[in-house]
Design an enzyme around this catalytic site. Structure first.
Site, PDB file in Angstrom:
ATOM      1  CG  ASN A   9     -18.149  52.040 107.519  1.00  0.00           C
ATOM      2  OD1 ASN A   9     -17.782  50.961 107.052  1.00  0.00           O
ATOM      3  ND2 ASN A   9     -17.937  53.204 106.914  1.00  0.00           N
ATOM      4  CE  LYS A  11     -14.687  54.412 107.885  1.00  0.00           C
ATOM      5  NZ  LYS A  11     -14.076  55.752 107.930  1.00  0.00           N
ATOM      6  CG  HIS A  96     -18.037  56.347 103.517  1.00  0.00           C
ATOM      7  ND1 HIS A  96     -16.757  56.882 103.496  1.00  0.00           N
ATOM      8  CD2 HIS A  96     -18.373  56.218 104.816  1.00  0.00           C
ATOM      9  CE1 HIS A  96     -16.349  57.050 104.739  1.00  0.00           C
ATOM     10  NE2 HIS A  96     -17.311  56.659 105.562  1.00  0.00           N
ATOM     11  CD  GLU A  98     -13.212  56.246 104.524  1.00  0.00           C
ATOM     12  OE1 GLU A  98     -13.591  55.062 104.477  1.00  0.00           O
ATOM     13  OE2 GLU A  98     -12.994  56.842 105.605  1.00  0.00           O
ATOM     14  CD  GLU A 168     -20.181  59.216 107.608  1.00  0.00           C
ATOM     15  OE1 GLU A 168     -20.115  58.682 108.723  1.00  0.00           O
ATOM     16  OE2 GLU A 168     -19.594  58.781 106.610  1.00  0.00           O
ATOM     17  N   GLY A 174     -12.314  59.969 110.720  1.00  0.00           N
ATOM     18  CA  GLY A 174     -11.022  59.358 111.012  1.00  0.00           C
ATOM     19  C   GLY A 174      -9.977  60.325 111.535  1.00  0.00           C
ATOM     20  CB  SER A 214     -14.037  61.764 115.060  1.00  0.00           C
ATOM     21  OG  SER A 214     -13.039  61.722 114.053  1.00  0.00           O
TER      22      SER A 214
HETATM   23  P1  PGA Z   1     -14.809  57.480 111.967  1.00  0.00           P
HETATM   24  O1  PGA Z   1     -15.506  57.088 110.566  1.00  0.00           O
HETATM   25  O2  PGA Z   1     -15.816  57.219 113.044  1.00  0.00           O
HETATM   26  O3  PGA Z   1     -13.614  56.562 112.041  1.00  0.00           O
HETATM   27  O4  PGA Z   1     -14.437  58.913 111.878  1.00  0.00           O
HETATM   28  C1  PGA Z   1     -16.837  57.427 110.323  1.00  0.00           C
HETATM   29  C2  PGA Z   1     -17.248  56.990 108.951  1.00  0.00           C
HETATM   30  O5  PGA Z   1     -16.432  57.015 108.027  1.00  0.00           O
HETATM   31  O6  PGA Z   1     -18.412  56.600 108.751  1.00  0.00           O
END
Ligand code: PGA
Length: 267
Positions: A9, A11, A96, A98, A168, A174, A214
């Site tokens: 992903n 982003k 997601h 976010e 998640e 992140g 992460s």
């Molecule tokens: P990350 O993001 O690996 O940077 O923690 C994972 C995600 O948001 O799918």
């Protein structure tokens, strides 16, 4: 037949040129290898075409990061499922954290998006996960339950063969701090049982449940060994083709076997 799935992903990162180079790098390293792993890249909308071209003729598939539930109309700034199909996407990420946290998406919105994706033959990757506060309060399962039932309301059993679920935990995204294997095992086991109650045990077994938060080449192996982990959704580490390919490689060899004594409120 792929045994597990690794999704990158990206982003809101990358120009078309950067996307093309990253996709080429992934293609070079994983294109014809590690066939036990389904590999999917999710670039930003503006880089879908550049990524599609870079991946054309390879087995690496393309996902969008979001969609709107209407097929067309006066929805400035939105993109419909049919448009994503037309652009070459086979998958789309929905719900997601976010999107939920920063853009106010409700479980009802997520459900409408998931239904629109299925309607357009786009395979949805449904993200669910608790915040740190919810985990500390002991509400992890309650949160997963609400998110799952909101998103899957009205989804017919026939549609589940194209469904993927991604666990998640918000606090792991992140942050550089992935969930411990025992926490992942607990959440994935719980999700599998919830899906079994909803769709029946045999069908639920067919739904891939991915972990996200992460993930990097150093922790991929311990996550890949957790029972009920069918792959990973990778954010930050997917922006480097070598890191991403290293994670794909790990998932092509590790077999989930680890089980745990679980205390769900641990963080
Ligand atoms: P990350 O993001 O690996 O940077 O923690 C994972 C995600 O948001 O799918």
């Amino acid at each position: 037949m792929a045994r597990c799935t690794v999704i990158g992903n990206w982003k809101m990162h990358g120009t078309q040129t950067q996307a093309r180079d990253l996709a080429r790098g992934v293609r070079r390293l994983v294109g014809n290898r590690f066939r036990a792993v389904e590999v999917i890249l999710a670039p930003p909308f503006t880089a879908i075409e550049a990524t599609r071209r870079a991946l054309a003729g390879s087995r690496v598939r393309l996902a969008a990061q979001n969609l709107h539930w209407q097929p067309s109309g006066a929805f400035t700034g939105e993109v419909a499922a049919g448009m994503l199909r037309d652009a070459g996407c086979s998958h789309v990420i929905v719900g997601h954290s976010e999107r939920r946290r920063l853009f106010g998406e409700t479980s009802r919105d997520v459900g409408r998006k998931l239904a629109a994706a299925l309607e357009a033959s786009l395979e949805p990757i449904l993200c669910v996960g608790e915040t740190l506060d919810e985990r500390r309060r002991g509400d992890t399962h309650r949160t997963l339950s609400a998110q799952l039932s909101g998103a899957l309301k009205g989804v017919p059993k026939s549609a589940i063969e194209s469904l993927t679920v991604a666990y998640e935990p918000v606090w792991a995204i992140g942050t550089g701090r992935h969930a411990a294997p025992a926490q992942v095992a607990d959440a994935h086991g719980w999700l599998r049982r919830a899906l079994a109650r909803r769709f029946g045990a045999a069908s639920a077994r067919e739904i891939p449940i991915l972990y996200g938060g992460s993930v990097n080449p150093d922790n991929a192996a311990e996550l890949a060994r957790v029972a009920e982990v069918d792959g990973v959704l990778v954010g930050g580490a997917s922006l480097d083709h070598q890191s991403f390919a290293a994670i794909v490689k790990v998932f092509s060899t590790e077999i989930p076997t680890a089980t745990f004594n679980i205390r769900t409120t641990d963080t």
